[in-house]
Design an enzyme around this catalytic site. Structure first.
Site, PDB file in Angstrom:
ATOM      1  N   HIS A 131     -21.085  -7.258   7.627  1.00 30.80           N
ATOM      2  CA  HIS A 131     -22.575  -7.217   7.949  1.00 30.80           C
ATOM      3  C   HIS A 131     -22.954  -5.776   7.934  1.00 30.80           C
ATOM      4  O   HIS A 131     -23.507  -4.972   8.387  1.00 30.80           O
ATOM      5  CB  HIS A 131     -22.977  -7.770   9.255  1.00 30.80           C
ATOM      6  CG  HIS A 131     -24.490  -8.062   9.236  1.00 30.80           C
ATOM      7  ND1 HIS A 131     -25.087  -8.894  10.014  1.00 30.80           N
ATOM      8  CD2 HIS A 131     -25.465  -7.262   8.599  1.00 30.80           C
ATOM      9  CE1 HIS A 131     -26.275  -8.966   9.952  1.00 30.80           C
ATOM     10  NE2 HIS A 131     -26.777  -7.937   9.228  1.00 30.80           N
TER      11      HIS A 131
ATOM     12  N   ARG B 144     -28.502 -13.895   5.817  1.00 25.39           N
ATOM     13  CA  ARG B 144     -27.882 -14.358   7.136  1.00 25.39           C
ATOM     14  C   ARG B 144     -27.043 -15.115   7.137  1.00 25.39           C
ATOM     15  O   ARG B 144     -26.813 -16.204   5.957  1.00 25.39           O
ATOM     16  CB  ARG B 144     -29.034 -14.671   8.059  1.00 25.39           C
ATOM     17  CG  ARG B 144     -30.203 -13.802   8.722  1.00 25.39           C
ATOM     18  CD  ARG B 144     -29.310 -12.626   9.437  1.00 25.39           C
ATOM     19  NE  ARG B 144     -30.092 -11.603  10.159  1.00 25.39           N
ATOM     20  CZ  ARG B 144     -30.194 -10.556   9.834  1.00 25.39           C
ATOM     21  NH1 ARG B 144     -29.538 -10.054   8.760  1.00 25.39           N
ATOM     22  NH2 ARG B 144     -30.986  -9.454  10.498  1.00 25.39           N
TER      23      ARG B 144
ATOM     24  N   GLY C 283     -26.660  -2.991   4.577  1.00 23.04           N
ATOM     25  CA  GLY C 283     -27.730  -2.361   4.558  1.00 23.04           C
ATOM     26  C   GLY C 283     -27.263  -0.878   5.085  1.00 23.04           C
ATOM     27  O   GLY C 283     -28.088  -0.161   5.568  1.00 23.04           O
TER      28      GLY C 283
ATOM     29  N   GLU D 228     -20.861 -15.185  13.036  1.00 24.00           N
ATOM     30  CA  GLU D 228     -20.966 -14.039  13.392  1.00 24.00           C
ATOM     31  C   GLU D 228     -21.129 -13.534  14.818  1.00 24.00           C
ATOM     32  O   GLU D 228     -22.109 -14.563  15.329  1.00 24.00           O
ATOM     33  CB  GLU D 228     -21.674 -13.213  12.500  1.00 24.00           C
ATOM     34  CG  GLU D 228     -21.782 -11.889  12.138  1.00 24.00           C
ATOM     35  CD  GLU D 228     -22.889 -11.243  11.377  1.00 24.00           C
ATOM     36  OE1 GLU D 228     -22.862 -11.933  10.339  1.00 24.00           O
ATOM     37  OE2 GLU D 228     -23.637 -10.263  11.831  1.00 24.00           O
TER      38      GLU D 228
END
Ligand SMILES: NC(=O)c1ccc[n+]([C@@H]2O[C@H](COP(=O)([O-])OP(=O)(O)OC[C@H]3O[C@@H](n4cnc5c(N)ncnc54)[C@H](O)[C@@H]3O)[C@@H](O)[C@H]2O)c1
Ligand SMILES: O=C(O)[C@H](O)[C@H](O)COP(=O)(O)O
Length: 373
Positions: free
Chosen positions: A278, A233, A281, A261
């Site tokens: 980001h 994060r 994933g 962000e």
């Protein structure tokens, strides 16, 4: 929850395969009953929308803060599912006081993120395919331990630090040792804050808070040649301290997450070796697994047997880790991380990447494929 009345679901439109997983049949509704699913941009899920639609179920991702501000005036929500690993956007203690069931998707994209980190390292330092380096890992949960497995597979040494896990063959160093001895240091911790000493507990409190864990003091422990990677994060790193560190050391830094962000300053961006919006994933498998896990949790809440499986939704996957290890020159064919980096840098306008463009890059992201073992 009564399964014989229509169910209203509000869902983040960035959740994969919503319709395939959440419909009358897959949720065990008796014939004729309906599931009314309303998809919304995650940042637009707010108290007014809940007041208007009165959903029983909220399906979210990381950009929807869930707590008293969202739910204080709502009496309809009974289940919140976050199709994400991170839970720092959810006040779980508040949900418990409201007897609202919560489920996240722990581990859903652990391989995706580990492979993202490997790609960043080996794109910037391809010589590491042949060298036994020391990889520092801070946080040895699902992602950190998966990364350690890949590192061991490459013959790398792992120095790991996780104060909340017992010592092990990878949980084998202090924070200072990881920072001072790693050729690369990768962060895989949740975003947590200091536990309040007074009676009011924060839902995200920890005896080992990670907010600004990486700051001027800890950065000073890292030799200039040590690469730093953050795919955890953004606020785990103090951004202004990082900028000063890079100016002083010329350190190679890879960020997939950013303290402020979805806004990113060009000043920071210009100092980074690799920057991505980001998406560490963001693979077909990682996102589908996230949906599967919260679907299974909702079925348990509804006392129905899950009938939908992600396996039936996965296209053929030809990306094999064994092939990549045998042919390191094919890395950019497996994942061209510099393409994601360029796409982000092209969004700089008037000295920053604005939030809307950051969100659009993520919304329109071409999902990668997880490398199969
Ligand atoms: N960039 C992305 O796309 C992306 C994708 C998935 C997850 N994430 C982030 O990565 C984080 C880690 O994911 P995970 O699946 O490994 O979670 P996890 O919960 O399985 O593991 C986290 C580990 O961090 C450890 N930890 C907590 N505080 C620590 C501290 N101060 N120092 C060292 N270790 C500490 C915990 O003990 C735990 O073992 C998530 O919480 C999420 O915020 C980012
Ligand atoms: O925590 C996670 O699973 C990841 O950070 C995930 O990418 C959450 O981000 P989102 O896609 O929900 O914005």
């Amino acid at each position: 929850m009564d399964t014989t009345t229509p169910i209203t679901i509000i869902a983040d439109s960035n959740i994969a395969s919503l319709d395939e997983f959440f419909n009358a049949s897959t949720l065990g509704q008796v014939t004729g009953q309906t599931v009314n699913i309303i998809t919304v941009a995650g940042r637009d899920i707010n108290a007014d929308l809940l007041a208007e639609l009165q959903p029983e179920i909220l399906l979210i991702r990381s950009v929807t803060p869930v707590g008293e501000a969202l739910l204080a005036a709502n009496k309809s929500v009974r289940f919140v599912g976050s199709a994400t690993i991170g839970t720092d956007h959810v006040d779980q203690e508040y949900l418990m006081t409201r007897q609202i069931t919560f489920a996240n998707a722990a581990g859903c994209s652990k391989h995706s993120v580990a492979q993202y980190v490997l790609t960043a390292i080996l794109t910037l330092r391809p010589q590491y395919w042949q060298q036994s380096i020391t990889l520092g890992i801070i946080g040895l949960g699902n992602i950190g331990s998966s990364l350690a497995d890949y590192a061991s597979d490459l013959g790398w040494q792992v120095l790991g630090y996780d104060p909340l896990l017992p010592p092990s063959d990878i949980n084998n160093a202090s924070l200072e040792q990881v920072l001072s001895q790693g050729d690369v240091v990768s962060l895989h911790v949740p975003l947590t804050s200091h536990k309040n000493t007074d009676t009011q507990h924060t839902s995200n409190g920890s005896d080992y808070p990670t907010h600004h864990l990486i700051n001027a003091e800890t950065l000073a422990m890292m030799p200039a040649h040590t690469m730093l990677i953050n795919s955890a994060r953004g606020p785990v790193i103090q951004a202004s301290d990082l900028e000063a560190d890079i100016e002083r050391t010329n350190r190679q830094v890879v960020l997939d997450v950013f303290e402020h962000e979805p806004q990113i300053s060009e000043r920071l961006l210009s100092k980074l070796a690799i920057a991505t919006p980001h998406i560490a994933g963001y693979t077909v498998e990682g996102k589908l697994r996230g949906t599967q896990i919260i679907y299974d949790a909702l079925c348990e809440q509804l006392s129905v047997t899950p009938t939908q499986s992600m396996q039936t939704l996965l296209p053929l996957n030809m990306f094999l880790w064994s092939e990549l290890k045998a042919h390191p020159d094919r890395l950019s064919k497996f994942y061209d991380i510099k393409q994601d980096d360029s796409a982000l840098r092209e969004k700089v306008v008037d000295g920053q990447v604005n939030g809307a463009d950051f969100d659009q890059l993520r919304r329109d992201y071409h999902l990668r494929r997880e490398w199969q073992s």
